[in-house]
Design a protein around this motif. Structure first.
Motif, PDB file in Angstrom:
ATOM      1  N   LEU A   1       1.181  -1.271  -0.183  1.00  6.36           N
ATOM      2  CA  LEU A   1      -0.144   0.377  -0.093  1.00  6.36           C
ATOM      3  C   LEU A   1       0.922   1.094   0.215  1.00  6.36           C
ATOM      4  N   LEU A   2       0.444   2.186  -0.774  1.00  2.35           N
ATOM      5  CA  LEU A   2       2.150   2.964  -1.091  1.00  2.35           C
ATOM      6  C   LEU A   2       1.093   4.273  -0.622  1.00  2.35           C
ATOM      7  N   THR A   3       1.947   5.417   0.130  1.00  2.00           N
ATOM      8  CA  THR A   3       0.642   6.115   1.266  1.00  2.00           C
ATOM      9  C   THR A   3       1.874   7.573   1.481  1.00  2.00           C
TER      10      THR A   3
ATOM     11  N   PHE B   1      -2.418   4.570  -3.613  1.00  3.62           N
ATOM     12  CA  PHE B   1      -2.695   6.316  -3.411  1.00  3.62           C
ATOM     13  C   PHE B   1      -2.802   7.357  -3.360  1.00  3.62           C
ATOM     14  N   ALA B   2      -1.217   8.062  -3.593  1.00  7.71           N
ATOM     15  CA  ALA B   2      -0.843   8.731  -3.551  1.00  7.71           C
ATOM     16  C   ALA B   2      -1.499   9.187  -5.999  1.00  7.71           C
ATOM     17  N   PRO B   3      -1.743  10.406  -5.424  1.00  6.77           N
ATOM     18  CA  PRO B   3      -2.277  11.282  -6.692  1.00  6.77           C
ATOM     19  C   PRO B   3      -1.852  10.911  -7.920  1.00  6.77           C
ATOM     20  N   THR B   4      -0.671  10.936  -8.380  1.00  9.98           N
ATOM     21  CA  THR B   4      -0.465  10.190  -9.270  1.00  9.98           C
ATOM     22  C   THR B   4      -0.094   9.720  -9.535  1.00  9.98           C
ATOM     23  N   VAL B   5       0.020   8.821 -11.166  1.00 10.79           N
ATOM     24  CA  VAL B   5      -0.079   7.818 -11.969  1.00 10.79           C
ATOM     25  C   VAL B   5       2.056   7.842 -11.476  1.00 10.79           C
TER      26      VAL B   5
ATOM     27  N   ASP C   1      -8.202   6.246  -5.265  1.00 14.03           N
ATOM     28  CA  ASP C   1      -8.151   7.561  -4.557  1.00 14.03           C
ATOM     29  C   ASP C   1      -9.484   8.446  -4.281  1.00 14.03           C
ATOM     30  N   PHE C   2      -9.983   8.650  -3.160  1.00 15.37           N
ATOM     31  CA  PHE C   2     -11.280   9.025  -2.808  1.00 15.37           C
ATOM     32  C   PHE C   2     -11.713  10.545  -3.405  1.00 15.37           C
ATOM     33  N   LEU C   3     -10.641  10.977  -3.179  1.00 17.55           N
ATOM     34  CA  LEU C   3     -11.188  12.850  -3.781  1.00 17.55           C
ATOM     35  C   LEU C   3     -11.454  13.100  -4.860  1.00 17.55           C
ATOM     36  N   ALA C   4     -10.751  11.534  -6.021  1.00 20.83           N
ATOM     37  CA  ALA C   4     -11.761  11.407  -7.594  1.00 20.83           C
ATOM     38  C   ALA C   4     -13.082  11.180  -7.100  1.00 20.83           C
ATOM     39  N   ALA C   5     -13.045  10.258  -6.769  1.00 18.02           N
ATOM     40  CA  ALA C   5     -14.553   9.416  -6.221  1.00 18.02           C
ATOM     41  C   ALA C   5     -15.958  10.701  -5.883  1.00 18.02           C
TER      42      ALA C   5
END
Ligand code: NAD
Length: 224
Positions: free
Chosen positions: A157-159, A183-187, A200-204
């Motif tokens: 899990l990458l946080t 979990f980091a908002p990047t590709v 990405d819960f913010l995207a959801a």
């Protein structure tokens, strides 16, 4: 694939189907805990909020489990789904990045209920090393490669913050891990054979806001 045909593999099953299989498994767990032993595709569909046709189509990927008219035995369908989803044994998981999110995930006891065993946690911040969260004590990233071998870590899990995500993912891949939940908002780029799943819960949340906005706009149009 026809009913009763050769068993499907993860490679030839559409990702949307895999998502629904996970939902069916959750529904079956709920039914089992309520003492239900048989389930029709209608009930499974209702609880999973999809059509009965969809349920039958999804399950047909893997051959016939049910009997027309009498439905499925909950325990055997559950066993089949677990087999298909690779959940017949616990997966060994580590967290990389023990900040707010990493710590919250480590403290969450639910992972083991889903056959994921948290076995280690890593960070680069000296202040976090040696601290305990749930079942794990934070180690330095420099210990990752050895720990992957010793503990059989299979999924990370990458946080970590965005700026550290690629570097941390590279270290994870070099250590021999082939599954990353990012979990980091990047590709992050990984070589073939490594599976990265973004979360990405913010995207959801933005999707929810889009649908609410659309509904409000449609209602306004109707009024005017
Ligand atoms: P944080 O700053 O509290 O924690 C990040 C941790 O990563 C720190 O402990 C830091 O020391 C560690 N770190 C930095 N570089 C590292 C490296 N190379 N190797 C290992 N560890 C390293 O951040 P947070 O609030 O816990 O958020 C973590 C990440 O999760 C961020 O990218 C954030 O945007 C993201 N996030 C995602 C969701 C989601 O829904 N997917 C929700 C919240 C946060």
């Amino acid at each position: 694939m026809p009913r009763g045909g050769a068993r499907g593999t993860a490679r030839d099953i559409p990702s949307a189907t895999v998502g629904r299989l996970i939902t069916y498994l959750r529904v079956l767990n709920g039914l089992e805990s309520r003492g239900v032993t048989r389930v029709s595709s209608d009930l499974l569909a209702e609880e999973a909020q999809v059509s009965a046709f969809q349920v039958r189509k999804d399950l047909a990927y893997f051959g016939t489990f049910g009997t027309r008219g009498t439905g499925y035995t909950v325990s055997s369908l559950k066993g089949e789904l677990k087999r298909i989803l690779g959940l017949t044994r616990p997966w060994r998981v580590a967290i990389v990045g023990m900040g707010r999110l990493g710590q919250a995930l480590a403290d969450y006891p639910g992972l083991s209920e889903y056959d994921f065993e948290l076995v280690a946690a890593f960070d680069v911040d000296e202040r976090k090393l040696g601290t305990r969260h749930g079942t794990v004590v934070v180690r330095h990233m420099s210990e990752l490669a050895a720990a992957v071998g010793d503990l059989g870590i299979e999924i990370v899990l990458l946080t970590v913050p965005v700026r550290a995500a690629q570097e941390a993912a590279d270290a994870v891949v070099r250590a021999g891990v082939r599954g990353i939940l990012n979990f980091a908002p990047t590709v992050v780029s990984v070589p073939p054979g490594v599976q990265v799943e973004p979360v990405d819960f913010l995207a959801a949340l933005k999707r929810v806001s889009y649908f609410l906005h659309e509904e409000a706009a449609a209602a306004e149009e109707e009024v005017s």
